[in-house]
Motif scaffolding. Sequence first.
Motif, PDB file in Angstrom:
ATOM      1  N   LEU A 210      73.703  70.687  34.372  1.00  0.00           N
ATOM      2  CA  LEU A 210      73.245  69.498  33.663  1.00  0.00           C
ATOM      3  C   LEU A 210      72.925  68.119  34.565  1.00  0.00           C
ATOM      4  O   LEU A 210      72.150  67.333  33.999  1.00  0.00           O
TER       5      LEU A 210
ATOM      6  N   PHE B  63      76.166  73.911  28.368  1.00  0.00           N
ATOM      7  CA  PHE B  63      76.525  73.012  27.148  1.00  0.00           C
ATOM      8  C   PHE B  63      77.977  73.476  26.575  1.00  0.00           C
ATOM      9  O   PHE B  63      78.136  73.559  25.462  1.00  0.00           O
TER      10      PHE B  63
ATOM     11  N   HIS C 197      82.072  72.264  27.337  1.00  0.00           N
ATOM     12  CA  HIS C 197      82.795  71.001  28.080  1.00  0.00           C
ATOM     13  C   HIS C 197      83.797  71.823  29.287  1.00  0.00           C
ATOM     14  O   HIS C 197      84.411  72.765  28.937  1.00  0.00           O
TER      15      HIS C 197
ATOM     16  N   TYR D 211      75.807  65.525  25.870  1.00  0.00           N
ATOM     17  CA  TYR D 211      75.920  65.960  27.138  1.00  0.00           C
ATOM     18  C   TYR D 211      74.870  65.244  27.690  1.00  0.00           C
ATOM     19  O   TYR D 211      73.800  65.003  27.377  1.00  0.00           O
TER      20      TYR D 211
ATOM     21  N   THR E 136      72.265  64.725  30.444  1.00  0.00           N
ATOM     22  CA  THR E 136      71.533  65.691  30.989  1.00  0.00           C
ATOM     23  C   THR E 136      70.349  65.086  31.936  1.00  0.00           C
ATOM     24  O   THR E 136      69.612  64.218  31.319  1.00  0.00           O
TER      25      THR E 136
END
Length: 283
Positions: free
Chosen positions: A136, A165, A167, A278, A280
């Motif tokens: 990421l 993606f 956690h 997220y 990124t």
Amino acid sequence: MLVPGPPPEISSPLEPLPTPHLSRRTRRSASALPPLVLILTLAGCHHKKPAQAYYPPPPTSTSASTRSTTHPATRTTHPSTPPDTQASAPPLPPDIHGKPALTEVGLASWYGPPYAGRKGADGSVYDQNAMTAANLTLPLGTLVRVTNLTNDQSALVRITDRGPFVHGRIIDLSIAAAKATGVYRAGVARVRIEAYTPPPKPNGIPGGRWCVQIGAFDREKDAIKLKEDLLRRYTTAKVIEFEGPTGYWVRINPAYPDHTHATEVADGIRSTASAEPYLTRTD
């Protein structure tokens, strides 16, 4: 006047000739002869010659050794992928010197279909048999040494896509890289990554370009609804909605896409959105 004597005694046509030297199976064959054959055979014996009976040949049968047998096809859990192999860590390329720019410990996973054949974040088509990975936050093109802390197997990969993606995970390996590090069979493993980042691009944003990605949604209408809400909240940002292999996603690019502004957007979405945002990197 001659008086004819009694006729010679013959065996009953319904009884087989005595064959003490024959096997039990042969006796059964003789008993199955038609009566007429036995009568004609015995009637022609004017002299005391041993009568010879006709025994038909035994019926032919297919032996068990020549009988064809159909065996069910062997099924493999993974028809297109061989098991993990003990692969030694490849040497670092000559352009990598000194200590890594980043060292991190966390969970690694791997990805293959349905991503195979799709374009990655760097524009290249994903090849699950190449030594690549998704991350990421590392710049695209970063070389990363991944070491499985369970078996100490390691491999060198290049970051070509964004993910995972999920956690708690820090890197998503191609199938080839997962096999080289022993992660393939486990699915998820604790690893150490050592990143050797490429030099920054000229005229680029210090620290890279960032966005926030939210998802995945099972229903497209949920992604569209979030997109409309974000457009009202962040009037200067670019918000898009798109479909990925795992569902529908929403991406928001801040007007100034540095790490600080993207983090503020992610924190604001995290408190209101039903899906996980997220942070990124896009370059």
